[in-house]
Design a protein around this motif. Structure first.
Motif, PDB file in Angstrom:
ATOM      1  N   LEU A  31       0.809  -1.353   0.015  1.00  0.00           N
ATOM      2  CA  LEU A  31       0.005   0.019   0.044  1.00  0.00           C
ATOM      3  C   LEU A  31       0.829   1.428  -0.010  1.00  0.00           C
ATOM      4  CD1 LEU A  31      -2.924   1.222   0.301  1.00  0.00           C
ATOM      5  CD2 LEU A  31      -2.691   0.957   2.655  1.00  0.00           C
ATOM      6  N   ALA A  32       1.933   1.162   0.891  1.00  0.00           N
ATOM      7  CA  ALA A  32       2.942   2.463   0.876  1.00  0.00           C
ATOM      8  C   ALA A  32       3.569   2.769  -0.580  1.00  0.00           C
ATOM      9  CB  ALA A  32       3.809   2.299   1.833  1.00  0.00           C
ATOM     10  N   GLU A  33       3.945   1.459  -1.231  1.00  0.00           N
ATOM     11  CA  GLU A  33       4.426   1.883  -2.411  1.00  0.00           C
ATOM     12  C   GLU A  33       3.584   2.173  -3.610  1.00  0.00           C
ATOM     13  OE1 GLU A  33       5.813  -2.085  -3.942  1.00  0.00           O
ATOM     14  OE2 GLU A  33       7.152  -2.545  -2.304  1.00  0.00           O
ATOM     15  N   LYS A  34       2.423   1.767  -3.392  1.00  0.00           N
ATOM     16  CA  LYS A  34       1.293   2.101  -4.420  1.00  0.00           C
ATOM     17  C   LYS A  34       1.178   3.844  -4.094  1.00  0.00           C
ATOM     18  CE  LYS A  34      -1.474  -2.080  -5.456  1.00  0.00           C
ATOM     19  NZ  LYS A  34      -2.501  -2.455  -5.619  1.00  0.00           N
ATOM     20  N   LYS A  35       0.814   4.094  -2.985  1.00  0.00           N
ATOM     21  CA  LYS A  35       0.549   5.461  -2.444  1.00  0.00           C
ATOM     22  C   LYS A  35       1.919   6.420  -2.903  1.00  0.00           C
ATOM     23  CE  LYS A  35      -2.425   4.676   1.393  1.00  0.00           C
ATOM     24  NZ  LYS A  35      -3.646   4.944   0.893  1.00  0.00           N
ATOM     25  N   ALA A  36       3.061   5.902  -2.992  1.00  0.00           N
ATOM     26  CA  ALA A  36       4.363   6.493  -3.238  1.00  0.00           C
ATOM     27  C   ALA A  36       4.146   6.925  -4.654  1.00  0.00           C
ATOM     28  CB  ALA A  36       5.531   5.864  -2.728  1.00  0.00           C
ATOM     29  N   LYS A  37       3.809   5.671  -5.598  1.00  0.00           N
ATOM     30  CA  LYS A  37       3.798   5.746  -6.889  1.00  0.00           C
ATOM     31  C   LYS A  37       2.712   6.883  -7.447  1.00  0.00           C
ATOM     32  CE  LYS A  37       5.642   1.385  -8.485  1.00  0.00           C
ATOM     33  NZ  LYS A  37       5.145  -0.064  -8.435  1.00  0.00           N
ATOM     34  N   ALA A  38       1.549   6.859  -6.617  1.00  0.00           N
ATOM     35  CA  ALA A  38       0.437   7.569  -6.942  1.00  0.00           C
ATOM     36  C   ALA A  38       0.769   8.969  -6.977  1.00  0.00           C
ATOM     37  CB  ALA A  38      -0.798   7.370  -6.076  1.00  0.00           C
ATOM     38  N   LYS A  39       1.794   9.126  -5.942  1.00  0.00           N
ATOM     39  CA  LYS A  39       2.188  10.865  -5.643  1.00  0.00           C
ATOM     40  C   LYS A  39       3.086  10.982  -6.733  1.00  0.00           C
ATOM     41  CE  LYS A  39       3.513  13.658  -1.752  1.00  0.00           C
ATOM     42  NZ  LYS A  39       4.119  13.889  -0.499  1.00  0.00           N
ATOM     43  N   GLU A  40       3.978  10.340  -7.045  1.00  0.00           N
ATOM     44  CA  GLU A  40       4.937  10.510  -8.157  1.00  0.00           C
ATOM     45  C   GLU A  40       4.137  10.815  -9.366  1.00  0.00           C
ATOM     46  OE1 GLU A  40       7.495   7.278  -8.678  1.00  0.00           O
ATOM     47  OE2 GLU A  40       8.467   7.655  -6.722  1.00  0.00           O
ATOM     48  N   GLY A  41       3.345  10.024  -9.865  1.00  0.00           N
ATOM     49  CA  GLY A  41       2.190  10.411 -10.952  1.00  0.00           C
ATOM     50  C   GLY A  41       1.610  11.550 -10.849  1.00  0.00           C
TER      51      GLY A  41
END
Ligand code: SF4
Length: 150
Positions: free
Chosen positions: A137-147
């Motif tokens: 979940l943390a990885e996905k949230k970090a990727k979403a933020k980069e996006g």
């Protein structure tokens, strides 16, 4: 990681859906909430509204009746989100796999991030899987933020 994102990772809200299990795995999930296992020490809160949930926990196998409900719950959850399949039934269809109305594991209907096999699953395995799911979940949230930044 921003304050809101950090809070959602540190205190994820869980939605539990019983897809048609024998209740064996559901009882083990309840055991995780007791002081003996205390899964809430990871900040996890069990609640019932898919629109506020970060983690979908599914027990039981997917079948022709519950597939639409399962998909509907998943689609109501905000991105990013993770799905945990708990028990052999949720992972593969388990002992019900050859039944005519069974589609198989939960991943026949929605994407699954973490598989926790077992019949019934031990609370220790559920906690291990939940911690793994928090990392995803943390990885996905970090990727979403980069996006958002890109
Ligand atoms: S994996 Fe075993 S205990 Fe869990 S729901 Fe299926 S039959 Fe029941």
């Amino acid at each position: 990681m921003g304050l809101v994102t950090n809070s959602r990772v540190k205190s994820p809200w869980i939605l539990h859906f019983d897809c048609g299990s024998c209740n064996g795995c559901d009882i083990e999930i309840l055991a995780c909430l007791t002081p003996m296992y205390d899964i809430e020490r990871f900040g996890m809160v069990n609640m019932g509204n898919p629109k506020h949930a970060d983690v979908l926990v599914v027990t039981g196998s997917a079948n022709r009746r519950n597939a639409r409900v399962l998909k509907n719950l998943y689609e109501q959850m905000p991105e990013p989100k993770v799905v945990i399949a708990i028990g052999s039934c949720a992972c593969t269809g388990g002992v019900f796999n050859e039944c005519p109305n069974i589609l198989g594991g939960v991943d026949k209907v929605i994407p699954v991030d973490v598989y926790i096999p077992g019949c019934a699953v031990k609370p220790e395995a559920i906690i291990d899987g939940a911690v793994l799911a928090l990392g995803k979940l943390a990885e996905k949230k970090a990727k979403a933020k980069e996006g958002v930044r890109a």
